[in-house]
Design a protein around this motif. Sequence first.
Motif, PDB file in Angstrom:
ATOM      1  N   ARG A   1       0.823  -1.210   0.000  1.00 66.68           N
ATOM      2  CA  ARG A   1       0.000   0.000   0.000  1.00 66.68           C
ATOM      3  C   ARG A   1       0.859   1.263   0.000  1.00 66.68           C
ATOM      4  O   ARG A   1       0.430   2.303  -0.488  1.00 66.68           O
ATOM      5  CB  ARG A   1      -0.923   0.006   1.218  1.00 66.68           C
ATOM      6  N   TYR A   2       2.050   1.150   0.569  1.00 66.30           N
ATOM      7  CA  TYR A   2       2.937   2.298   0.672  1.00 66.30           C
ATOM      8  C   TYR A   2       4.343   1.896   0.225  1.00 66.30           C
ATOM      9  O   TYR A   2       4.708   0.721   0.246  1.00 66.30           O
ATOM     10  CB  TYR A   2       3.003   2.816   2.116  1.00 66.30           C
ATOM     11  N   LEU A   3       5.108   2.901  -0.151  1.00 63.73           N
ATOM     12  CA  LEU A   3       6.504   2.706  -0.507  1.00 63.73           C
ATOM     13  C   LEU A   3       7.367   3.689   0.270  1.00 63.73           C
ATOM     14  O   LEU A   3       6.950   4.808   0.563  1.00 63.73           O
ATOM     15  CB  LEU A   3       6.723   2.955  -2.009  1.00 63.73           C
ATOM     16  N   ARG A   4       8.554   3.245   0.592  1.00 63.68           N
ATOM     17  CA  ARG A   4       9.583   4.181   1.062  1.00 63.68           C
ATOM     18  C   ARG A   4      10.456   4.490  -0.145  1.00 63.68           C
ATOM     19  O   ARG A   4      11.076   3.593  -0.729  1.00 63.68           O
ATOM     20  CB  ARG A   4      10.420   3.566   2.178  1.00 63.68           C
ATOM     21  N   LEU A   5      10.484   5.731  -0.566  1.00 64.30           N
ATOM     22  CA  LEU A   5      11.195   6.170  -1.763  1.00 64.30           C
ATOM     23  C   LEU A   5      12.394   7.008  -1.364  1.00 64.30           C
ATOM     24  O   LEU A   5      12.274   7.918  -0.540  1.00 64.30           O
ATOM     25  CB  LEU A   5      10.256   6.963  -2.672  1.00 64.30           C
ATOM     26  N   ARG A   6      13.534   6.683  -1.979  1.00 68.17           N
ATOM     27  CA  ARG A   6      14.747   7.483  -1.747  1.00 68.17           C
ATOM     28  C   ARG A   6      15.417   7.759  -3.079  1.00 68.17           C
ATOM     29  O   ARG A   6      15.663   6.850  -3.862  1.00 68.17           O
ATOM     30  CB  ARG A   6      15.699   6.739  -0.808  1.00 68.17           C
ATOM     31  N   LEU A   7      15.681   9.020  -3.331  1.00 66.56           N
ATOM     32  CA  LEU A   7      16.503   9.448  -4.453  1.00 66.56           C
ATOM     33  C   LEU A   7      17.777  10.031  -3.878  1.00 66.56           C
ATOM     34  O   LEU A   7      17.720  10.911  -3.000  1.00 66.56           O
ATOM     35  CB  LEU A   7      15.780  10.503  -5.290  1.00 66.56           C
TER      36      LEU A   7
ATOM     37  N   ASP B   1      11.330   0.657  -1.250  1.00 65.46           N
ATOM     38  CA  ASP B   1      11.042  -0.437  -0.332  1.00 65.46           C
ATOM     39  C   ASP B   1       9.531  -0.543  -0.149  1.00 65.46           C
ATOM     40  O   ASP B   1       8.864   0.483   0.058  1.00 65.46           O
ATOM     41  CB  ASP B   1      11.670  -0.199   1.046  1.00 65.46           C
ATOM     42  N   PRO B   2       8.965  -1.740  -0.186  1.00 64.50           N
ATOM     43  CA  PRO B   2       7.525  -1.885   0.074  1.00 64.50           C
ATOM     44  C   PRO B   2       7.236  -1.747   1.558  1.00 64.50           C
ATOM     45  O   PRO B   2       8.012  -2.204   2.406  1.00 64.50           O
ATOM     46  CB  PRO B   2       7.235  -3.305  -0.415  1.00 64.50           C
ATOM     47  N   MET B   3       6.117  -1.102   1.883  1.00 58.71           N
ATOM     48  CA  MET B   3       5.722  -0.918   3.279  1.00 58.71           C
ATOM     49  C   MET B   3       4.230  -1.146   3.407  1.00 58.71           C
ATOM     50  O   MET B   3       3.439  -0.690   2.586  1.00 58.71           O
ATOM     51  CB  MET B   3       6.099   0.481   3.751  1.00 58.71           C
ATOM     52  N   ILE B   4       3.858  -1.861   4.453  1.00 60.40           N
ATOM     53  CA  ILE B   4       2.442  -2.113   4.735  1.00 60.40           C
ATOM     54  C   ILE B   4       1.880  -0.999   5.594  1.00 60.40           C
ATOM     55  O   ILE B   4       0.777  -0.505   5.384  1.00 60.40           O
ATOM     56  CB  ILE B   4       2.248  -3.467   5.424  1.00 60.40           C
ATOM     57  N   ASP B   5       2.671  -0.587   6.589  1.00 57.57           N
ATOM     58  CA  ASP B   5       2.253   0.414   7.555  1.00 57.57           C
ATOM     59  C   ASP B   5       3.097   1.674   7.359  1.00 57.57           C
ATOM     60  O   ASP B   5       4.318   1.611   7.504  1.00 57.57           O
ATOM     61  CB  ASP B   5       2.414  -0.134   8.971  1.00 57.57           C
TER      62      ASP B   5
END
Length: 211
Positions: free
Chosen positions: A109-115, A202-206
């Motif tokens: 449902r969520y992603l942790r995004l880093r550029l 990275d995939p994240m549920i919470d």
Amino acid sequence: MNLVRKTVNDAAIGVSIADDPAALGTFLQPGCAASIWRRQTPPHIQSWLDGLDPEVLPCGRVILRTDAVADAVGHFSDMSDLPAGPERDWLLADIVSLAEMFSDLMQARYLRLRLQAATTNACRRFHIDAITARLVCTYRGTGTQYGISTDGNGPTRVFTVQTGAPILLRGTLWPGQPPSGLLHRSPPIEGTGETRLVLVLDPMIDPDEDA
């Protein structure tokens, strides 16, 4: 250690190579430690990226829903003064496309995004991350390096992912499978004058998980 610094056409055992993003579903199959989408950035886009002043490369880190990726990356680009134009439009659209593909694959449902614009030897040691899975795409500079280790030491054969090619990596939190022995690292570039532009998802549920 015999370090292979060039991009290679084959891959380590347990790493699948896909010529089409639809084939990245093999990443979910038992015995697959990583998947690579073998693709090249359009030459005119790559020339533009390589010629940019490192100071204008977009950087940022955020946890967000997939439908918010375009706004977030656009904000990072505005903050860094990344020049407007069709090349910037391509980059933003490609990041959104990778985020949607990865989110769908991982059912996250969520992603942790880093550029990140990297000039140092961050994560230069071979390792496996304490996550379930990760997508890494190096848009500029040397790609992620990886290899198989059977004894915990660095791999004896090192593979380098092609610039512009996303790699999907399993972490230590991937359920139901013993460790594959596949380790990865950021290439050591400190002192070379090279600047890498790297996207990490990275995939994240919470969304309240630790960043």
